[in-house]
Design a protein around this motif. Structure first.
Motif, PDB file in Angstrom:
ATOM      1  N   UNK A 227       0.693  -1.235  -0.061  1.00  0.00           N
ATOM      2  CA  UNK A 227      -0.075  -0.023  -0.056  1.00  0.00           C
ATOM      3  C   UNK A 227       0.826   1.170   0.026  1.00  0.00           C
ATOM      4  N   UNK A 228       1.823   1.175   0.822  1.00  0.00           N
ATOM      5  CA  UNK A 228       2.762   2.633   0.955  1.00  0.00           C
ATOM      6  C   UNK A 228       3.552   2.760  -0.385  1.00  0.00           C
ATOM      7  N   UNK A 229       3.943   1.635  -1.071  1.00  0.00           N
ATOM      8  CA  UNK A 229       4.732   1.762  -2.235  1.00  0.00           C
ATOM      9  C   UNK A 229       3.944   2.054  -3.384  1.00  0.00           C
ATOM     10  N   UNK A 230       2.647   1.811  -3.288  1.00  0.00           N
ATOM     11  CA  UNK A 230       1.681   2.108  -4.474  1.00  0.00           C
ATOM     12  C   UNK A 230       1.144   3.476  -4.536  1.00  0.00           C
ATOM     13  N   UNK A 231       1.635   4.423  -3.727  1.00  0.00           N
ATOM     14  CA  UNK A 231       1.162   5.839  -3.656  1.00  0.00           C
ATOM     15  C   UNK A 231       1.587   6.532  -5.027  1.00  0.00           C
ATOM     16  N   UNK A 232       0.792   7.055  -5.676  1.00  0.00           N
ATOM     17  CA  UNK A 232       1.104   7.901  -7.056  1.00  0.00           C
ATOM     18  C   UNK A 232       0.463   9.412  -6.935  1.00  0.00           C
ATOM     19  N   UNK A 233       1.367  10.238  -7.144  1.00  0.00           N
ATOM     20  CA  UNK A 233       0.857  11.563  -7.738  1.00  0.00           C
ATOM     21  C   UNK A 233       0.409  11.645  -9.226  1.00  0.00           C
ATOM     22  N   UNK A 234      -0.895  11.856  -9.308  1.00  0.00           N
ATOM     23  CA  UNK A 234      -1.233  11.882 -10.887  1.00  0.00           C
ATOM     24  C   UNK A 234      -1.285  13.549 -11.304  1.00  0.00           C
ATOM     25  N   UNK A 235      -1.035  13.897 -12.374  1.00  0.00           N
ATOM     26  CA  UNK A 235      -1.029  15.299 -12.977  1.00  0.00           C
ATOM     27  C   UNK A 235      -2.606  15.773 -13.220  1.00  0.00           C
TER      28      UNK A 235
END
Length: 236
Positions: A227-235
């Motif tokens: 879960x922690x590694x999956x976090x992504x910021x999208x434009x």
């Protein structure tokens, strides 16, 4: 509320911006630079849950076909396949996404934009919040070795808690930088262990926290690290 799996193959995104996507398989890992540290900190500060506000989310399940739509921004998120026994929460309006265990349910967590928790273990949960910032990147906050201990001491821990940092990681995915920390908060009567991932983008400072009771941590750590590694910021 999250919709059960395999319900729709297409729904207009003009109605729903926050999407709860279900699929299964394995997710490739991003390269990361690892810095392992141990700190014992007597903490003072405030907990994030003391802030006011309720999460506002609209989630909807889409089939795989919807992912190929030109409505979606290009991202490594859609090049990856969601790991087995996880679902993906994608918020295009606020610009972030992450995986969570498929048997967790969504709930309102004060001052957070989205949150999911184990059906039976209340302390086993993930939540995401963001605040405005004029920073462009987490490197603008300072070196990870300085930023993370400060945050753990002054933002994530209560005055009565003692924090121990086990590990810190920095990674770059699609040109965006992320800091992740694993730490334990010990209170007089109980202890919790968590991962926190932070990132900056879209004029926002994002924080994802996923954790569990310390007694269960060894059993669920690898599950929550996904879960922690999956976090992504999208434009956006």
């Amino acid at each position: 509320m999250a919709v059960s799996s395999l319900s729709l193959s297409w729904v207009s995104t003009t109605i729903y911006n926050k999407l709860n996507l279900a699929h299964s398989n394995h997710s490739p890992r991003a390269n990361s630079a690892l810095c392992s540290c141990n700190y014992n900190i007597t903490c003072s500060g405030e907990t994030a849950s003391n802030e006011e506000g309720n999460s506002k989310r609209r989630t909807l399940l889409l089939g795989v076909g919807a992912l190929t739509s030109s409505l979606f921004h290009p991202s490594s998120l859609f090049a990856e396949e969601i790991p087995q026994n996880y679902r993906s929460f994608v918020d295009f309006s606020d610009g972030y996404s992450y995986y969570y265990p498929s048997d967790w349910r969504d709930f309102d967590f004060r001052a957070h934009d989205s949150a999911f928790k184990d059906r039976y273990l209340q302390l086993q949960n993930v939540r995401v919040r963001f605040i405005p910032t004029d920073k462009k990147d987490i490197h603008d906050l300072g070196p990870m070795e300085e930023v993370i201990p400060y945050l753990v001491k002054h933002r994530y821990a209560a005055p009565s808690q003692v924090a121990t940092i086990f590990d810190m990681q920095e990674k770059n995915i699609d040109g965006k930088n992320y800091y992740t920390v694993e730490f334990q908060l010990t209170s007089p009567n109980f202890a919790t262990t968590s991962f926190v991932t932070i990132a900056i983008g879209n004029g926002r400072y994002y924080t994802l926290i996923v954790g569990a009771n310390e007694r269960r941590w060894r059993r669920v750590r690898n599950k929550l690290k996904v879960v922690a590694d999956s976090f992504r910021v999208l434009d956006v």
